[in-house]
Design an enzyme around this catalytic site. Structure first.
Site, PDB file in Angstrom:
ATOM      1  N   ASP B  21       0.782  -1.245   0.000  1.00  0.00           N
ATOM      2  CA  ASP B  21       0.000   0.000   0.000  1.00  0.00           C
ATOM      3  C   ASP B  21       0.816   1.300   0.000  1.00  0.00           C
ATOM      4  O   ASP B  21       1.794   1.419   0.750  1.00  0.00           O
ATOM      5  CB  ASP B  21      -0.867   0.076   1.269  1.00  0.00           C
ATOM      6  CG  ASP B  21      -1.695  -1.147   1.507  1.00  0.00           C
ATOM      7  OD1 ASP B  21      -1.741  -2.028   0.629  1.00  0.00           O
ATOM      8  OD2 ASP B  21      -2.316  -1.233   2.583  1.00  0.00           O
ATOM      9  N   GLU B 199     -10.453  -2.174   3.567  1.00  0.00           N
ATOM     10  CA  GLU B 199      -9.150  -1.619   3.890  1.00  0.00           C
ATOM     11  C   GLU B 199      -8.975  -0.232   3.264  1.00  0.00           C
ATOM     12  O   GLU B 199      -9.712   0.155   2.354  1.00  0.00           O
ATOM     13  CB  GLU B 199      -8.026  -2.548   3.377  1.00  0.00           C
ATOM     14  CG  GLU B 199      -8.002  -3.900   4.100  1.00  0.00           C
ATOM     15  CD  GLU B 199      -6.748  -4.707   3.841  1.00  0.00           C
ATOM     16  OE1 GLU B 199      -6.396  -4.887   2.671  1.00  0.00           O
ATOM     17  OE2 GLU B 199      -6.125  -5.153   4.831  1.00  0.00           O
TER      18      GLU B 199
END
Lengths: 336, 511
Positions: B21, B199
């Site tokens: 990420d 998420e």
């Protein structure tokens, strides 16, 4: 592959010669192939020859109940040793593999004896069929031995016969090259053709003329030059092209374009600003590395090989004429 | 060009090791900062830390030293960074404005809680807050805090955090005046399929058609299916009053990207002109761990500036990035009646802009990273159904995971201008469809912006090193008018990174 060495095993060809029959006949007798119409007399002569010469049929082939192996032969004159036609092998190999076949390749440098030996050996391996290919598009005479199995001519053809063949579409290729220049706005387009008579020489000119016609541009024979199909030919032709007020030039092949580039640079001309250039062949080592990189039309070697396999394995072609494989444009940076 | 033919040159990848990420995206004094989930010790997930890279154009990246390393007691999961202009935290010293990172710390007891770190030298070095964590629910799946400024009902600005209870499929909203003391505000969710984790949320305002009197709020959320770990990012438009987010339609999961490799996208804080720029991780948890690259693994997408219109969100390159790209194409091509194939010798790092007008019955395809007639990826557009599909099944190194080679597709409703009538039309009139594809190919990353960013599609494709052709083709049965511009970007970051180094010379004040 020569049979002169005593230690080499006796070949099917030698048996055929001794018995006065074809290799295919020997093959049929050895393998008890069903449906083979072979007279008892010939059959006996073959058995005698086998006995006399001590011929031992290929063990691998003998174990095959189907009568053919998972091999396809590819006989080439020089495609393994010329820079850009090797893609014929690549295409044929990939396509053969897809269908469960392995390619046996023999490069013969065009020597008839080597060619004959290669074909014979392939027949002994009971190949499913044979692709017979040449490194540039031309007419050939089909070797007799080839007629004893299924075959397809690749990048070549037999004049006036219905021999199965796949060849590049030279006419479409010439048209495509010319259209690239027309689409970019050019109206006075020179064509430097080759002096060597060939299907490429004829076809690309036909394509050039048809593109002009479709764009309503009058054909001017003065704009068509003939030059040797190499760098020197292209180099020498440029000065003449410049006298014609052409803004664009179609070169018969990339090597000629390479020579033309050299002369253009010497004369301080910018490509494509002063002169747009299109080549033919897509000979990677040339076209991709000229400055600017050369826009060209590709000879579809990979696709020729693949299409040859498909034709061999049953793609229908009712016309009886050679199958034409399109020559795609390859866009680089020499046209503006 | 590097020897590693898969390695992107204008998408960020770390020089080595695993990355996932994007974290802490922030703009400060002319420099865009990208922090990211990083394993400093290997190219598999683990030892989670924050890596760091900087750019002035979001195209050429300079990798910086590790920002927040994991320790024996603490892994550093995803989070965000804010510029604390008013020194609300008190972390600033001698008038230096602190950068504050709000990240999820994972302790050895597997508790995920929100923690702070700050930098007084423009992000180059970091200190953890001494009293971490600042927000702890004693949860094992409370993560991915994204913090921004928003006014409360009385118009008073303060910090707002969105974070997820990942497994419960909930978005939690908190507020704070100092980033240290947090007050619970609201919960959004759960809804949608079970067996999915939520998420990397982000929540921001976008002005409808750029009109400041019509702000709308957009929630961006990434989801990961369990157990097959298929990853995707979605957006919801709605309303946020500073306390509660209400989606216009919570049942409509609108994909932010229609490829299979776009995840964990979040936006930059503190951008000039308040433009909203996101970027994501160009990967999918389904096969990310098997991606056949070494010694690096993982790449970010290109930056995308989001804008909102009546038909939805558009994503295009920010002006700062567009300006860094060449204006003049290296190759052009046009055809009044496209018949295939046309080959472009394009290399492995380029921008390919295709504009087509097509007949209803036309189909056009673009083979990318093609060698020996075999493209590693194929984009296919069928005008009749407005469907753009993408497959990477035909060749290339696609066998490292059984589901990598699946086909993706998107219907492009905005691609068609309405026909004047339904009566039979002449040939020229029937070219009623317009298709614009702006395709970026960069080693193993392919990003497609369709119809000026109305839809995007991001995919990885691993090809043979000599696969450098584009094959544009049409079946020739229905007319297609095509225009192509090709821009070689092989050298783009070489030139730009020189500029970047000059920029950084003026950099950190505290050395």
């Amino acid at each position: 592959m020569s049979s002169e060495h005593a230690r080499q095993p006796v070949t099917m060809r030698e048996v055929a010669d001794a018995a006065g029959v074809s290799v295919a006949t020997v093959s049929h007798v050895v393998n008890n192939k069903e449906g083979a119409r072979i007279g008892e007399d010939a059959r006996q002569r073959v058995r005698d020859a086998i006995h006399e010469l001590g011929y031992r049929p290929n063990a691998l082939a003998k174990t095959l109940s189907s009568g053919t192996s998972n091999f396809i032969g590819l006989v080439a004159d020089a495609i393994a040793t010329t820079p850009f036609a090797g893609q014929i092998i690549h295409g044929a190999q990939d396509e053969a593999w897809k269908h469960g076949y392995v390619l046996l390749v023999a490069n013969t440098e065009g020597d008839p004896a080597a060619e004959d030996a290669a074909i014979t050996m392939m027949l002994e391996h009971q190949v499913r069929g044979i692709l017979y290919s040449t490194w540039f598009h031309r007419a050939v005479t089909v070797p007799e031995a080839l007629r004893e199995t299924d075959y397809v001519l690749v990048d070549c053809y037999e004049a006036g016969s219905t021999a199965p063949a796949v060849v590049p579409d030279e006419v479409q290729g010439g048209r495509t090259a010319t259209e690239l220049l027309i689409q970019a706005g050019h109206r006075t387009i020179a064509f430097i053709n080759t002096t060597s008579p060939s299907p490429a020489q004829e076809g690309r000119l036909v394509g050039y003329r048809s593109a002009l016609e479709a764009a309503a541009i009058a054909y001017d024979p003065d704009l068509v030059l003939n030059a040797p199909s190499d760098q020197e030919g292209g180099y020498a032709a440029l000065d003449h092209v410049l006298t014609l007020d052409a803004t664009a030039v179609f070169c018969h092949n990339d090597r000629m374009a390479m020579g033309l580039y050299d002369r253009a640079h010497e004369r301080g001309l910018t490509i494509p600003g002063d002169l747009a250039v299109v080549g033919f062949d897509n000979q990677e080592v040339i076209a991709a590395h000229l400055r600017p990189p050369l826009t060209t039309v590709a000879l579809p070697h990979y696709e020729l090989g693949a299409a040859g396999i498909r034709r061999l394995l049953g793609d229908p072609n009712p016309s009886g004429k050679p199958i034409l494989i399109p020559c795609p444009p390859v866009i680089r940076a020499s046209i503006a | 060009m590097t020897d590693d033919a898969d390695k992107p040159v204008f998408h960020f990848t770390p020089q080595r090791n695993w990355m996932n990420d994007p974290n802490g995206l922030v703009y400060l004094d002319g420099v865009y900062h990208l922090f990211f989930q990083y394993n400093p010790d290997g190219n598999d997930w683990g030892n989670m830390s924050w890596g760091h890279a900087t750019s002035t154009d979001l195209l050429s990246w300079a990798e910086q030293s590790l920002a927040l390393p994991y320790t024996q007691d603490e892994q550093i999961f995803s989070g965000s960074i804010v510029v604390d202009h008013d020194n609300t935290t008190g972390f600033g010293q001698d008038g230096v404005v602190p950068l504050v990172a709000i990240y999820t710390r994972v302790t050895s007891n597997a508790v995920q809680a929100q923690a702070l770190a700050f930098s007084l030298d423009r992000g180059m070095t970091w200190q953890k807050y001494h009293a971490n964590p600042v927000l702890d629910r004693n949860s094992s799946a409370f993560r991915d805090p994204k913090v921004f400024r928003a006014a409360d009902r009385h118009g008073r600005e303060r910090w707002v955090m969105v974070a997820v209870e990942a497994e419960q499929r909930m978005l939690l909203v908190y507020s704070s005046h100092d980033l240290i003391m947090w007050a619970y505000e609201s919960t959004f969710g759960p809804f949608g399929d079970e067996g999915v984790v939520w998420e990397c949320p982000d929540l921001f305002a976008l002005n409808l058609n750029g009109d400041p009197s019509h702000p709308r709020w957009v929630l961006v959320l990434s989801t990961n299916k369990v157990p097959d770990h298929d990853s995707a990012a979605f957006s919801f438009t709605g309303h946020f009053d500073g306390h509660v987010f209400v989606a216009d339609d919570a049942e409509t999961w609108r994909p932010l990207d229609y490829g299979r490799d776009f995840y964990a996208a979040v936006s930059f804080a503190n951008t000039p002109d308040a433009c909203r720029i996101i970027l994501g991780w160009a990967n999918n948890w389904q096969y990310a761990a098997d991606a056949p690259t070494y010694p690096w693994r993982g790449a970010m997408t290109l930056p995308r500036q989001l804008e909102l219109t009546e038909t939805g969100i558009t994503q295009n390159l920010p002006a700062v990035t567009e300006e860094a790209l060449p204006a003049e194409p290296s190759q052009t091509y046009q055809a009044d009646h496209l018949e295939g194939p046309v080959i472009f010798d394009a290399g492995r790092h380029y921008r390919f802009r295709l504009t087509c007008t097509l007949d209803d019955a036309a189909e056009v395809s673009v083979g990318l990273l093609s060698g020996a007639g075999m493209p590693a990826a194929v984009l296919h557009y069928a005008a009749g159904t407005h469907t753009l599909s993408f497959e990477r099944t035909r060749s290339g190194r696609n066998e490292f995971h059984p589901r990598f080679a699946e086909v993706s597709s998107v219907r492009l409703p905005s691609s068609s201008s309405p026909s004047p009538s339904s009566s039979p039309q002449s040939l020229s009139q029937s070219l009623s469809h317009r298709l614009e594809l702006d395709i970026f190919v960069d080693g193993c990353i392919i990003e497609v912006f369709a119809n000026r960013g109305a839809d995007t599609l991001t995919m990885q494709a691993f090809s043979a090193p000599d696969a450098r052709e584009i094959v544009l083709s049409a079946d020739g049965r229905a007319p297609i008018r095509a225009r192509v511009e090709l821009y070689d970007l092989t050298q783009i970051t070489v030139a730009n990174s020189r500029m970047l180094m000059l920029e950084n010379v003026a950099g950190p004040p505290s050395e």
